[in-house]
Write an enzyme that holds these catalytic residues in place. Structure first.
Site, PDB file in Angstrom:
ATOM      1  CG  ASP A  40      66.334  45.259  72.667  1.00  0.00           C
ATOM      2  OD1 ASP A  40      65.670  45.937  72.065  1.00  0.00           O
ATOM      3  OD2 ASP A  40      67.245  44.336  71.859  1.00  0.00           O
ATOM      4  CD  GLU A  78      59.287  43.678  69.054  1.00  0.00           C
ATOM      5  OE1 GLU A  78      59.565  42.527  68.544  1.00  0.00           O
ATOM      6  OE2 GLU A  78      59.863  44.703  68.692  1.00  0.00           O
TER       7      GLU A  78
HETATM    8  O1  FUB Z   1      66.814  43.566  69.503  1.00  0.00           O
HETATM    9  C1  FUB Z   1      65.935  42.888  68.855  1.00  0.00           C
HETATM   10  C2  FUB Z   1      64.820  42.971  68.772  1.00  0.00           C
HETATM   11  O2  FUB Z   1      64.290  44.331  68.501  1.00  0.00           O
HETATM   12  C3  FUB Z   1      64.313  42.909  70.175  1.00  0.00           C
HETATM   13  O3  FUB Z   1      64.001  41.628  70.692  1.00  0.00           O
HETATM   14  C4  FUB Z   1      62.840  43.610  70.180  1.00  0.00           C
HETATM   15  O4  FUB Z   1      62.207  43.946  71.302  1.00  0.00           O
HETATM   16  C5  FUB Z   1      63.320  44.923  69.320  1.00  0.00           C
HETATM   17  O5  FUB Z   1      63.883  45.823  70.188  1.00  0.00           O
END
Ligand code: FUB
Length: 452
Positions: free
Chosen positions: A37, A212
């Site tokens: 991320d 997301e």
């Molecule tokens: O890293 C955990 C979660 O997985 C993140 O918050 C999302 O965006 C995905 O990458």
């Protein structure tokens, strides 16, 4: 989300914490721990990356077969080749409102305003239920990008969800975006700690399939809302544009296709550094059997004349210029012949050791772009290699005539050794390097290095 097997061999000591360590070039960017991320930001002329920090949790803690993150590190680079790990900037146990054993310090962001640095992070509230409803977003404040960061006593009120992203417009107005299945956004107060408007749900962004990780930026008056979206099987990076940071956004297309590795998540940021745009994202390079232990990557990003984003094809080579006098990891090639050349782990049981190139057929080659030979020619070239049968490798400058500058004999033998040969003709400035097998087979190359 897809579940795959947990690696058995990653030792905890490798991934718990590091202070300042110089990391590596190429993709993945960081080779001594998992990173995911990545939010890339430019502060004081330097590029900083604020990633999540995937770990294998201590026995009996965290969630099996899921994401586990206890803290955050920050990394910086001036040349996108040498990365410094500034160490831990925030730990779950130091966040007053959070569950100190949640291992849920997911995708963060950081921005600078009024001389302060604001680090936004999601994690689980104390006594939270299951799912993204149990998450909120907190802020930790510092005087320097490297920290120390002091978490606020409470999370941002009215925010339920993950993946914070803050965009500060030219007029100084800051906006917070986040996700919980859909993407939400609101204005932030000047203190950067509280919402200053109603929460908007970006309904116009494709709602079919999980969405997301919003990341908003502005270029030439256009606001780009970029996000991972599961349109088919796993997340791919998409974007929409608007003339307003609060939308509505018109869907424009795909920035990066689903990962070839099958990694379910992708999470990204887009940054302009020294007049070049870059996409930072992640994949499972150092954990091929378990996609919840991810690694940060970066590749150059380009725009069409009309402002559309050109699709980014992930590379092993990544970004940055590599010094000819360093150990050039040709297994992170920028191109290769479509026969007889492959990049494989040095040790399948320990991916952190990196990769090697196997050249299996005469004339098979790999190209590694952007090697800086400096102003003076090199005397010798060294190759760390091994081959059961022996062979010869031509070292060339990639170009119109692929000029050969050295030929190195790799003696027959099963052990890794460093073989060297004189460099016949002068190579200076930044050049693309080409390594080609001229005779033999099964020649394994770890790295190439020039000596002045
Ligand atoms: O890293 C955990 C979660 O997985 C993140 O918050 C999302 O965006 C995905 O990458």
């Amino acid at each position: 989300m897809k579940h795959s097997k947990m690696p058995k061999t990653i030792s905890l000591s490798l991934i718990i914490f590091f202070l300042s360590v110089n990391a590596f070039a190429q993709n993945p960017l960081i080779m001594d721990q998992f990173t995911a991320d990545p939010t890339a930001r430019v502060f004081n002329g330097k590029l900083y990356v604020f990633p999540s920090h995937d770990i294998v949790p201590p026995k009996g803690e965290g969630r099996a077969e899921w994401f586990n993150m206890a803290d955050y590190h920050v990394f910086s680079s001036e040349d996108l080749t040498n990365w410094t790990d500034h160490g831990k900037i925030l730990d779950q146990k130091d966040v007053p409102w959070a569950d100190p054993k949640a291992y849920s310090m997911w995708a963060p962001d950081a921005v600078s305003k009024n001389g302060k640095f604001y680090f936004y992070f999601p994690t689980r509230l104390k006594d939270a239920g299951d799912g993204e409803k149990g998450f909120s977003i907190g802020v930790a404040v510092a005087d320097k990008p490297e920290g120390p960061y002091k978490p606020q006593p409470n999370h941002i009120q009215r925010v339920e969800g993950i993946d914070p992203n803050v965009f500060i417009d030219k007029d100084g107005q800051a906006y917070l975006y986040w996700s919980r299945g859909k993407i939400y956004g609101a204005k932030l107060k000047d203190n950067m700690l509280e919402l200053d408007s109603e929460i908007k749900t970006f309904e116009e962004i494709p709602q079919k399939g999980h969405i997301e990780g919003p990341f908003v930026f502005e270029r030439n008056g256009t606001y780009y809302m970029t996000y991972p979206h599961v349109a088919n099987n796993t997340e791919r990076l998409e974007y929409g544009t608007s003339d307003n940071p609060m939308g509505p956004f018109t869907h424009q297309g795909v920035i990066m296709d689903e990962s070839a590795s099958g990694t379910w998540t992708n999470h990204h940021s887009i940054v302009n550094y020294k007049d070049q745009w870059y996409l930072f994202y992640h994949d499972n390079d150092l954990s091929p059997d378990f996609d919840k232990n991810r690694s940060n990557r970066a590749d150059s990003l380009f725009f069409e004349e009309n402002g559309n984003i050109k699709k980014v094809i992930p590379t092993k080579r990544g970004v940055g210029i590599t010094a000819s006098t360093s150990e050039i990891q040709v297994d992170r090639y920028s191109a290769k012949s479509n026969y007889g050349a492959a990049s494989v782990f040095l040790d399948r049981l320990d991916p952190f050791k990196g990769w090697k190139v196997v050249l299996n057929k005469p004339e098979a080659w790999v190209k590694y772009n952007k090697v800086d030979f400096g102003a003076e020619g090199s005397k010798n070239v060294k190759i760390r290699a091994r081959s059961l049968t022996g062979g010869t490798v031509a070292v060339k400058l990639a170009g119109q005539d692929n000029k050969e500058i050295s030929k190195v004999t790799i003696q027959k033998g099963g052990n890794w050794e460093v073989f060297s040969a004189p460099v016949k003709s002068e190579a200076t400035a930044v050049q693309d390097l080409l390594l080609q097998l001229k005779s033999g087979a099964g020649v394994e190359v770890d790295w190439v290095q020039f000596e002045k």
